[in-house]
Design an enzyme around this catalytic site. Structure first.
Site, mmCIF file in Angstrom:
data_model
loop_
_atom_site.group_PDB
_atom_site.id
_atom_site.type_symbol
_atom_site.label_atom_id
_atom_site.label_comp_id
_atom_site.label_asym_id
_atom_site.label_seq_id
_atom_site.Cartn_x
_atom_site.Cartn_y
_atom_site.Cartn_z
ATOM 1 N N TYR A 1 28.385 -28.033 27.603
ATOM 2 C CA TYR A 1 27.563 -28.509 28.716
ATOM 3 C C TYR A 1 27.138 -29.966 28.506
ATOM 4 O O TYR A 1 26.495 -30.290 27.508
ATOM 5 C CB TYR A 1 26.308 -27.649 28.889
ATOM 6 C CG TYR A 1 26.548 -26.195 29.241
ATOM 7 C CD1 TYR A 1 27.824 -25.696 29.520
ATOM 8 C CD2 TYR A 1 25.483 -25.303 29.299
ATOM 9 C CE1 TYR A 1 28.023 -24.363 29.840
ATOM 10 C CE2 TYR A 1 25.669 -23.962 29.632
ATOM 11 C CZ TYR A 1 26.944 -23.503 29.894
ATOM 12 O OH TYR A 1 27.137 -22.179 30.209
ATOM 13 N N HIS B 1 32.832 -19.132 23.666
ATOM 14 C CA HIS B 1 32.652 -19.465 25.094
ATOM 15 C C HIS B 1 33.773 -18.902 25.972
ATOM 16 O O HIS B 1 33.519 -18.328 27.024
ATOM 17 C CB HIS B 1 32.571 -20.993 25.251
ATOM 18 C CG HIS B 1 31.882 -21.421 26.504
ATOM 19 N ND1 HIS B 1 31.202 -22.613 26.603
ATOM 20 C CD2 HIS B 1 31.768 -20.835 27.721
ATOM 21 C CE1 HIS B 1 30.699 -22.726 27.823
ATOM 22 N NE2 HIS B 1 31.032 -21.667 28.526
#
Length: 276
Positions: free
Chosen positions: A64, A123
């Site tokens: 992110y 992830h």
């Protein structure tokens, strides 16, 4: 920290530890794939306001904002008691080897300004990953005290089953796309998680507000009855399910408050029937 007047807690996997059923997602806070520094002060203030409000379970990832989201969160949590926060972060597919994973984790810890991560997830799965090596490395980092619990994200049923068989420590969570319209997890994944004591974390639980007319109509009917917003009903519906928690994202103070208050709505069997 107020501790959330409306907060509902759920057990994380089979750990015995209770975590807030509504957490805070942080995607796009501080950039998407690359850092965006233009709203740093505002973003830190929003994160702090959210924690004050009762968001003690916060989800982020090294991906992110190219790492900047973790930096902003690290800045925001400095004034809070770290032991009262539950922080999840995620390792990107390019860092899953036994050489790269510890480095990626240490970079995340540095950006977050903490010496441990509560829940660390893979992830995304990739075809060429050595799952045994990755999970073994995560287990070693867990035993060394850098991670409290490990989990996965975007794993289908076959891959989750495989992970459970080869992981030296329990897999406590699978984070997947799940909301009132994206219901793929209900086919196999959610029942499997419920049977095996795994938490399913729903990301994009509000579907970014893009709903079909039919869904919206049903939600509006139920929302009116409960004097709530359709988004509160969407969250309440998710967390009414065993083993399901949700991580909505918002940078709007009013929406943050409403999302948290969704935990206070008790949907009736008739409501659930309509929604299901």
């Amino acid at each position: 920290m107020k501790g959330g007047a409306f907060m509902v807690f759920k057990q994380l996997g089979s750990t015995g530890e209770e975590i807030p059923a509504i957490g805070l997602g942080t995607w796009e806070i501080g950039g998407r794939e690359t850092p965006d520094y233009s709203r740093d002060k505002e973003n830190i203030e929003i994160l702090q306001a959210a924690i004050e409000m009762g968001y003690t379970h916060i989800d982020t990832a090294e991906y992110y904002g190219g790492g900047h989201t973790e930096e902003l969160l690290g800045e925001a949590i400095k004034t809070f008691d770290r032991s009262k926060l539950f922080i999840t972060s995620k390792v990107w597919p390019t860092h899953l080897s036994k050489e790269e994973l510890p480095k990626a984790l240490k970079r995340s810890l540095k950006r977050l300004g903490t010496d441990y991560i509560d829940l660390y997830l893979i992830h995304w799965p990739v075809p060429d990953m050595n799952l045994k090596e990755t999970l073994t490395t995560m287990a070693e980092l867990s035993k060394a005290g850098y991670i409290r619990y490990i989990g996965v994200s975007n794993f289908d049923m076959a891959l989750l089953k495989k992970s459970l068989l080869i992981s030296p420590v329990p897999i406590v969570c699978n984070q997947v796309l799940y909301n009132i319209e994206d219901r793929e997890p209900e086919n196999e994944l959610l029942p499997f998680c419920q049977e095996n004591g795994i938490t399913l974390t729903a990301y994009t639980p509000l579907k970014k507000g893009s709903l079909s007319k039919h869904t919206e109509k049903v939600l509006k009917k139920i929302a009116k009855k409960h004097n709530a917003t359709i988004y509160q009903i969407m969250l309440s519906w998710l967390i009414s399910k065993d083993n399901v928690i949700a991580i909505p994202r918002s940078t709007n103070i009013q929406h943050l408050k409403e999302n948290l208050e969704a935990a206070d709505i008790i949907l009736e069997p008739a409501d659930l029937q309509l929604l299901d």
